[in-house]
Write a protein that holds these residues in place. Structure first.
Motif, short mmCIF file in Angstrom:
data_model
loop_
_atom_site.label_atom_id
_atom_site.label_comp_id
_atom_site.label_asym_id
_atom_site.label_seq_id
_atom_site.Cartn_x
_atom_site.Cartn_y
_atom_site.Cartn_z
N LEU A 1 100.34 6.62 -4.08
CA LEU A 1 99.69 7.58 -4.91
C LEU A 1 98.63 8.34 -4.11
CD1 LEU A 1 99.46 5.44 -8.33
CD2 LEU A 1 101.15 7.04 -7.68
N ARG A 2 98.53 9.59 -4.62
CA ARG A 2 97.61 10.40 -3.90
C ARG A 2 96.82 11.51 -4.92
NH1 ARG A 2 99.25 15.67 -3.61
NH2 ARG A 2 101.86 16.05 -4.05
N VAL A 3 95.98 12.12 -4.63
CA VAL A 3 95.28 13.23 -5.51
C VAL A 3 95.69 14.56 -4.16
CG1 VAL A 3 93.11 12.05 -6.29
CG2 VAL A 3 93.16 12.96 -4.02
N SER A 4 95.51 15.72 -5.07
CA SER A 4 95.91 17.06 -4.45
C SER A 4 94.92 17.26 -3.02
CB SER A 4 95.94 18.25 -5.07
OG SER A 4 94.52 18.31 -5.74
N LYS A 5 95.19 18.07 -2.20
CA LYS A 5 94.42 18.59 -1.32
C LYS A 5 93.21 19.27 -1.67
CE LYS A 5 95.02 21.45 2.91
NZ LYS A 5 95.78 22.37 3.97
N ALA A 6 93.16 19.98 -2.93
CA ALA A 6 92.21 20.66 -3.44
C ALA A 6 91.08 19.66 -4.17
CB ALA A 6 92.60 21.76 -4.50
N TYR A 7 91.45 18.35 -4.54
CA TYR A 7 90.57 17.42 -5.02
C TYR A 7 89.32 17.44 -4.29
CZ TYR A 7 89.02 13.28 -7.76
OH TYR A 7 88.45 12.52 -8.44
N VAL A 8 88.19 17.86 -5.04
CA VAL A 8 86.83 17.75 -4.36
C VAL A 8 86.08 17.38 -5.62
CG1 VAL A 8 84.63 18.93 -3.27
CG2 VAL A 8 87.14 19.59 -2.80
N PRO A 9 85.50 16.05 -5.43
CA PRO A 9 84.79 15.38 -6.55
C PRO A 9 83.58 16.16 -6.95
CG PRO A 9 84.40 14.04 -4.81
CD PRO A 9 85.62 15.14 -4.46
N PRO A 10 83.03 16.44 -8.32
CA PRO A 10 81.88 16.89 -8.56
C PRO A 10 80.61 16.09 -8.24
CG PRO A 10 83.07 16.19 -10.40
CD PRO A 10 84.01 15.99 -9.36
N GLY A 11 79.41 16.82 -8.34
CA GLY A 11 78.16 16.08 -8.39
C GLY A 11 77.94 15.17 -7.22
N LEU A 12 78.44 15.46 -5.98
CA LEU A 12 78.22 14.98 -4.77
C LEU A 12 76.55 15.06 -4.53
CD1 LEU A 12 81.44 16.16 -2.73
CD2 LEU A 12 80.79 13.82 -3.79
N VAL A 13 75.93 14.04 -4.00
CA VAL A 13 74.67 14.01 -3.77
C VAL A 13 74.63 13.49 -2.22
CG1 VAL A 13 73.90 13.72 -6.00
CG2 VAL A 13 74.31 11.81 -4.83
N LYS A 14 73.48 13.79 -1.52
CA LYS A 14 73.24 13.12 -0.12
C LYS A 14 72.69 11.77 -0.17
CE LYS A 14 72.70 17.57 2.41
NZ LYS A 14 71.36 18.35 2.86
N VAL A 15 73.31 10.75 0.63
CA VAL A 15 72.71 9.43 0.43
C VAL A 15 71.42 9.45 0.88
CG1 VAL A 15 73.13 7.18 1.85
CG2 VAL A 15 75.17 8.57 1.15
N SER A 16 70.95 10.35 1.79
CA SER A 16 69.57 10.29 2.09
C SER A 16 68.61 10.47 1.23
CB SER A 16 69.32 11.23 3.37
OG SER A 16 69.67 12.60 2.98
N SER A 17 69.16 11.34 0.20
CA SER A 17 68.23 11.72 -1.09
C SER A 17 68.03 10.76 -2.08
CB SER A 17 68.85 13.10 -1.83
OG SER A 17 70.03 12.45 -2.42
N LEU A 18 68.84 9.61 -1.91
CA LEU A 18 68.80 8.44 -2.77
C LEU A 18 67.54 7.34 -2.15
CD1 LEU A 18 72.52 8.21 -3.82
CD2 LEU A 18 70.64 9.52 -4.96
N GLY A 19 67.35 7.46 -0.96
CA GLY A 19 66.55 6.46 -0.33
C GLY A 19 67.38 5.29 0.06
N VAL A 20 68.56 5.69 0.40
CA VAL A 20 69.63 4.60 0.78
C VAL A 20 69.87 4.86 2.33
CG1 VAL A 20 71.89 3.46 0.75
CG2 VAL A 20 70.60 4.27 -1.37
N PRO A 21 69.68 3.92 3.29
CA PRO A 21 70.08 4.17 4.64
C PRO A 21 71.50 4.70 4.92
CG PRO A 21 68.96 1.92 4.52
CD PRO A 21 69.30 2.41 3.07
N GLY A 22 71.31 5.56 5.92
CA GLY A 22 72.84 6.08 6.44
C GLY A 22 72.91 7.62 6.08
#
Length: 364
Positions: free
Chosen positions: A72-93
């Motif tokens: 099973l797959r998702v489409s090429k156009a699948y881009v999840p909403p609400g992406l946030v940077k890991v660095s903004s969460l105070g999590v290493p990486g």
């Protein structure tokens, strides 16, 4: 309108309706009544194979239960909403993750650090194009058939959902390999990640169920409630989703080649992780994080995520279905023919009575 004329008109109309009913019956009998039976994913876990079938459900609000695997797959156009940077969460990486996991990821990172098993994010969201480059890199290293065991084809990766994360120790080790599962960070994650909504996607010794080699660093976020339920069931995430939520209609395996072409190697840094296999060396250098040029800009959430769906009892047997979500009952041709003829007889009888009454001067 005179009674005779009115009755005659109604009789002719009834005769026409009867003729149409009989014609429809004959047309139906002249073609297959239903499509060939297919096997619905719901309830039965397919054997490992490689296909390109669009998964269902796959809406952005279905993030907890969207299944992607070797079939099973998702489409090429699948881009999840609400992406946030890991660095903004105070999590290493580095990298980006879906905002729905932000609080739980932060809480898990803090708990691991407090237990002297600090973790960091090695690789998070990957676009379709980035996953294509990652997969091509493994083809270059091991060949296509072996690459299938340690890397997902584009469209088939949990990383594209924005929910799959390759974790590392903090400070990071030189490389990731199967031995990471025995480190302080790897051990803590195996024991406690589910408490924060994260499940190891490809556990050790489960290749026949997950179709990928052991990856102690790869976890998929499903939320705390569902993670607790799956953990208690003793099943892998793939098994549980197939048994309870996946409603994709999956045809029987064929000998046709995959529709996804084998990608060619793409230049540029990509985030990769060494496969856990004793007969293959681990990478000698730590891979670089995904660059901004391959990561789409954040997409704002359209609204709060949907409530966690109810968890039905596992169903161990497949359900025959002619459609993507609702089983279709099979109808014998003789039954349909009988129903059509009966309908035609009733309509013709009604038309005869109408005509007779019209000729005798009796109104309807």
């Amino acid at each position: 309108m005179p009674l005779l004329t009115r009755a005659t008109a109604l009789a002719r109309l009834s005769t026409l309706v009867a003729g149409l009913a009989l014609a429809a019956t004959l047309v139906l009998l002249g073609r297959p009544l239903i499509d060939p039976p297919l096997v619905r994913g719901l309830g039965a876990l397919p054997a490992c194979r490689y296909d390109d079938i669009l998964t269902t459900p796959r809406g952005y609000d279905d993030w907890r239960i969207t299944q992607v695997d070797t079939i099973l797959r998702v489409s090429k156009a699948y881009v999840p909403p609400g992406l946030v940077k890991v660095s903004s969460l105070g999590v290493p990486g580095s990298g980006q993750v879906r905002g729905v996991m932000a609080d739980d990821l932060k809480a898990m990172s803090d708990a691991a650090a407090a237990a002297d098993a600090a973790i960091g994010v090695h690789s998070a969201y990957r676009s379709y194009a980035t996953q294509q480059a990652v997969f091509a890199k493994w083809i270059d290293r091991y060949g296509y058939n072996e690459a299938l065991k340690v890397s997902a084809r584009p469209g088939h990766s949990e990383h594209q959902l924005g929910l799959g994360i390759d974790f590392r120790s903090d400070p990071p080790l030189a490389t990731l390999s199967g031995s990471w599962g025995a480190t302080a960070a790897g051990t803590w994650m195996r024991r406690h990640a589910w408490e924060y909504g994260f499940l190891m996607s490809y556990p050790k010794g489960k290749f026949a169920l997950t179709c990928y080699s052991y990856e102690p660093w790869h976890f998929r976020y499903v939320g705390r409630d569902l993670a607790a339920t799956i953990h208690a069931s003793g099943l892998t995430t793939r098994e549980y989703l197939w048994a309870n939520f996946t409603t994709t209609v999956v045809p029987p395996p064929t000998k046709k080649p995959l529709t996804t072409p084998r990608p060619t190697h793409t230049a540029g840094p990509v985030a990769t992780v060494a496969p856990a296999r004793t007969h293959a060396p681990a990478p000698t250098t730590a891979p670089a994080p995904t660059t901004a040029s391959t990561t789409p800009p954040p997409v704002p959430e359209s609204g709060p995520p949907s409530a966690l769906p109810s968890l039905p009892t596992l169903r161990p047997t497949p359900i025959a279905s002619a459609g993507p979500t609702t089983p279709t009952a099979q109808i014998e041709p003789s039954m349909l023919a009988g129903a059509g003829l009966a309908l035609g007889t009733i309509v013709l009888g009604s038309a005869w009575l109408v005509a007779r009454r019209g000729r005798s001067g009796v109104g309807l």
